[in-house]
Design a protein around this motif. Structure first.
Motif, PDB file in Angstrom:
ATOM      1  N   LYS A   1     -61.259 -62.083   4.051  1.00  0.00           N
ATOM      2  CA  LYS A   1     -60.245 -63.881   3.306  1.00  0.00           C
ATOM      3  C   LYS A   1     -61.376 -64.877   3.280  1.00  0.00           C
ATOM      4  N   ASP A   2     -61.764 -65.507   2.276  1.00  0.00           N
ATOM      5  CA  ASP A   2     -62.411 -66.607   2.012  1.00  0.00           C
ATOM      6  C   ASP A   2     -61.589 -68.178   1.881  1.00  0.00           C
ATOM      7  N   LEU A   3     -61.444 -68.329   2.706  1.00  0.00           N
ATOM      8  CA  LEU A   3     -60.244 -69.781   2.904  1.00  0.00           C
ATOM      9  C   LEU A   3     -61.147 -71.054   2.493  1.00  0.00           C
ATOM     10  N   SER A   4     -62.417 -70.885   1.447  1.00  0.00           N
ATOM     11  CA  SER A   4     -62.777 -71.952   0.939  1.00  0.00           C
ATOM     12  C   SER A   4     -62.587 -71.579  -0.578  1.00  0.00           C
ATOM     13  N   GLN A   5     -61.733 -70.225  -0.917  1.00  0.00           N
ATOM     14  CA  GLN A   5     -61.865 -69.915  -2.306  1.00  0.00           C
ATOM     15  C   GLN A   5     -60.072 -70.849  -3.205  1.00  0.00           C
ATOM     16  N   PRO A   6     -60.172 -71.281  -3.882  1.00  0.00           N
ATOM     17  CA  PRO A   6     -58.936 -71.664  -4.561  1.00  0.00           C
ATOM     18  C   PRO A   6     -57.474 -70.921  -4.038  1.00  0.00           C
ATOM     19  N   HIS A   7     -56.949 -70.970  -3.344  1.00  0.00           N
ATOM     20  CA  HIS A   7     -55.353 -70.014  -3.680  1.00  0.00           C
ATOM     21  C   HIS A   7     -55.440 -68.613  -2.361  1.00  0.00           C
ATOM     22  N   ALA A   8     -56.888 -69.256  -1.964  1.00  0.00           N
ATOM     23  CA  ALA A   8     -57.204 -67.846  -0.640  1.00  0.00           C
ATOM     24  C   ALA A   8     -55.859 -68.111   0.886  1.00  0.00           C
ATOM     25  N   ALA A   9     -55.157 -69.672   0.913  1.00  0.00           N
ATOM     26  CA  ALA A   9     -54.774 -69.190   2.134  1.00  0.00           C
ATOM     27  C   ALA A   9     -53.135 -69.041   1.405  1.00  0.00           C
ATOM     28  N   ARG A  10     -52.800 -69.382   0.280  1.00  0.00           N
ATOM     29  CA  ARG A  10     -51.675 -69.112  -0.212  1.00  0.00           C
ATOM     30  C   ARG A  10     -51.478 -67.399  -0.613  1.00  0.00           C
ATOM     31  N   GLU A  11     -52.596 -67.192  -0.624  1.00  0.00           N
ATOM     32  CA  GLU A  11     -52.609 -64.978  -0.716  1.00  0.00           C
ATOM     33  C   GLU A  11     -52.165 -64.709   0.328  1.00  0.00           C
ATOM     34  N   LEU A  12     -52.807 -65.478   0.811  1.00  0.00           N
ATOM     35  CA  LEU A  12     -52.698 -64.938   3.404  1.00  0.00           C
ATOM     36  C   LEU A  12     -51.457 -64.908   3.532  1.00  0.00           C
ATOM     37  N   TYR A  13     -50.561 -65.874   2.977  1.00  0.00           N
ATOM     38  CA  TYR A  13     -49.290 -66.170   3.541  1.00  0.00           C
ATOM     39  C   TYR A  13     -48.712 -64.879   2.759  1.00  0.00           C
ATOM     40  N   GLU A  14     -48.621 -64.754   1.496  1.00  0.00           N
ATOM     41  CA  GLU A  14     -47.937 -64.414  -0.009  1.00  0.00           C
ATOM     42  C   GLU A  14     -47.632 -61.915   1.551  1.00  0.00           C
ATOM     43  N   GLN A  15     -49.303 -62.129   1.969  1.00  0.00           N
ATOM     44  CA  GLN A  15     -49.455 -61.029   2.594  1.00  0.00           C
ATOM     45  C   GLN A  15     -48.867 -60.632   3.646  1.00  0.00           C
ATOM     46  N   LEU A  16     -48.969 -61.868   3.928  1.00  0.00           N
ATOM     47  CA  LEU A  16     -48.314 -61.872   5.447  1.00  0.00           C
ATOM     48  C   LEU A  16     -46.503 -62.426   5.749  1.00  0.00           C
ATOM     49  N   LYS A  17     -46.204 -62.895   4.029  1.00  0.00           N
ATOM     50  CA  LYS A  17     -44.798 -63.991   4.854  1.00  0.00           C
ATOM     51  C   LYS A  17     -43.346 -62.699   5.444  1.00  0.00           C
ATOM     52  N   ASP A  18     -43.802 -61.724   5.574  1.00  0.00           N
ATOM     53  CA  ASP A  18     -42.609 -60.553   5.577  1.00  0.00           C
ATOM     54  C   ASP A  18     -42.797 -59.685   6.949  1.00  0.00           C
ATOM     55  N   ARG A  19     -44.345 -60.404   7.476  1.00  0.00           N
ATOM     56  CA  ARG A  19     -44.089 -59.668   8.881  1.00  0.00           C
ATOM     57  C   ARG A  19     -43.637 -61.179  10.249  1.00  0.00           C
ATOM     58  N   ASN A  20     -42.914 -61.345  10.216  1.00  0.00           N
ATOM     59  CA  ASN A  20     -42.581 -62.731  11.197  1.00  0.00           C
ATOM     60  C   ASN A  20     -43.351 -62.950  12.361  1.00  0.00           C
ATOM     61  N   ILE A  21     -44.665 -63.661  12.260  1.00  0.00           N
ATOM     62  CA  ILE A  21     -45.006 -64.215  12.618  1.00  0.00           C
ATOM     63  C   ILE A  21     -44.642 -65.281  13.517  1.00  0.00           C
ATOM     64  N   ASP A  22     -44.871 -64.517  15.067  1.00  0.00           N
ATOM     65  CA  ASP A  22     -44.446 -65.417  15.853  1.00  0.00           C
ATOM     66  C   ASP A  22     -45.566 -67.390  16.376  1.00  0.00           C
ATOM     67  N   TYR A  23     -47.195 -66.481  16.005  1.00  0.00           N
ATOM     68  CA  TYR A  23     -47.599 -67.955  16.418  1.00  0.00           C
ATOM     69  C   TYR A  23     -48.376 -67.946  15.240  1.00  0.00           C
ATOM     70  N   VAL A  24     -49.376 -69.180  14.392  1.00  0.00           N
ATOM     71  CA  VAL A  24     -49.761 -69.043  13.003  1.00  0.00           C
ATOM     72  C   VAL A  24     -51.054 -69.950  14.041  1.00  0.00           C
ATOM     73  N   ILE A  25     -52.586 -69.596  14.540  1.00  0.00           N
ATOM     74  CA  ILE A  25     -53.179 -70.660  14.636  1.00  0.00           C
ATOM     75  C   ILE A  25     -54.337 -69.943  13.717  1.00  0.00           C
ATOM     76  N   ASN A  26     -54.231 -71.952  13.172  1.00  0.00           N
ATOM     77  CA  ASN A  26     -55.035 -71.965  12.047  1.00  0.00           C
ATOM     78  C   ASN A  26     -56.579 -72.805  12.793  1.00  0.00           C
ATOM     79  N   ASN A  27     -57.393 -71.810  12.848  1.00  0.00           N
ATOM     80  CA  ASN A  27     -58.091 -72.349  13.472  1.00  0.00           C
ATOM     81  C   ASN A  27     -59.911 -72.599  12.975  1.00  0.00           C
ATOM     82  N   ALA A  28     -59.795 -71.634  11.921  1.00  0.00           N
ATOM     83  CA  ALA A  28     -61.032 -71.167  10.910  1.00  0.00           C
ATOM     84  C   ALA A  28     -61.437 -72.613  10.456  1.00  0.00           C
ATOM     85  N   GLY A  29     -62.964 -73.293  10.642  1.00  0.00           N
ATOM     86  CA  GLY A  29     -63.675 -74.575  10.305  1.00  0.00           C
ATOM     87  C   GLY A  29     -65.540 -74.276   9.633  1.00  0.00           C
TER      88      GLY A  29
END
Ligand SMILES: NC(=O)c1ccc[n+]([C@@H]2O[C@H](COP(=O)([O-])OP(=O)(O)OC[C@H]3O[C@@H](n4cnc5c(N)ncnc54)[C@H](OP(=O)(O)O)[C@@H]3O)[C@@H](O)[C@H]2O)c1
Length: 249
Positions: A58-86
């Motif tokens: 996924k390209d996080l520079s694109q509008p809504h990419a972060a929201r789409e990522l969350y929608e894709q993963l929200k049911d997976r009970n993620i314990d750690y989110v590391i916002n490292n891309a930069g």
């Protein structure tokens, strides 16, 4: 089994953090743009450690990419989110095309904010989870000839410190990693030379992982980087300006 999402987990500090999680038996979701690098990282991690790795391009520079990522993963009970891309560019601010700054702000600022906000709601509902946002020692001062990048990281640091305070006592841990120079391809991509005093990405990640686990809020790997926080703004800014201007011609 615990599960960690690492944005920008295909190489550099993100991949080294992935190894730390994997060595503790944490399954991983790695996200970046380049699928080839992501698959190489998956292969390496699954061959070396007893973990399962999911990769998402996924390209996080694109509008809504972060929201789409969350929608894709929200049911997976993620314990750690590391916002490292930069990403970032070092040049005189007027020479950086505005669309390049816009894309950088989408990755470094907007995506970090959106992913923190969305995953935090789920973690607060469970009273558990950890979010680590990756800033930089560049967050500590204005950076002549690297102005927008340093400013984006100042946002990440201040935002994360404030959110950490909001969730204190909730069972959710929010923290900010501020690496100093680390030897990764970040420098090549931003047309800079790797400084001779750069840390190894593996050392930076190992320190960050241990401090995150111990509950620290602001994590600065390396003694020199920790001391750099104490240098008054004017001389520090002058030094950065000299360093970046000389290097970038
Ligand atoms: N290296 C340093 O000296 C240093 C110092 C202070 C802070 N930091 C910060 O540490 C973090 C990691 O940096 P690094 O040095 O490990 O850099 P790196 O080796 O260049 O890795 C960056 C990662 O982010 C991903 N990425 C970049 N742009 C993206 C986008 N638009 N969408 C999705 N993923 C994207 C890259 O994969 P793709 O290119 O395939 O998308 C890669 O996985 C960054 O936030 C950086 O600002 C680095």
């Amino acid at each position: 089994m615990t599960l960690a999402l690492i944005t920008g987990g295909s190489e550099g500090i993100g991949l080294e953090l992935a190894k730390c999680f994997a060595s503790d038996g944490t399954d991983l979701i790695l996200m970046a743009r380049d699928m080839k690098k992501l698959n190489q990282a998956k292969q390496l991690l699954e061959k070396t450690y007893a973990v399962h790795v999911t990769v998402i391009s996924k390209d996080l520079s694109q509008p809504h990419a972060a929201r789409e990522l969350y929608e894709q993963l929200k049911d997976r009970n993620i314990d750690y989110v590391i916002n490292n891309a930069g990403c970032g560019t070092a040049d005189a601010s007027w020479r950086i095309p505005p669309e390049q700054d816009e894309a950088m702000i989408s990755v470094n600022v907007t995506s970090v904010t959106v992913l923190t906000s969305l995953f935090l709601n789920d973690m607060l509902a469970r009273n558990s989870g950890t979010i680590m946002n990756v800033a930089s020692t560049g967050a500590f001062l204005p950076g002549p000839y690297i102005a927008s990048y340093y400013a984006s990281k100042a946002y990440v640091l201040r935002y994360t410190e404030a959110v950490a305070e909001e969730v204190r006592g909730s069972g959710v841990h929010v923290c900010c990693l501020c690496p100093g120079p680390a030897a990764t391809s970040f420098y090549r991509k931003s047309r800079q030379k790797v400084p001779s005093f750069a840390m190894q990405a593996a050392d930076c990640a190992a320190y960050a992982y241990a401090k995150m686990k111990s509950g620290q809020t602001v994590i600065v790997p390396g003694m020199i980087n920790q001391l750099s926080r104490l240098v008054p703004k004017k001389p520090a800014m002058y030094f950065v300006g000299k360093l970046k201007k000389k290097k970038d011609g």
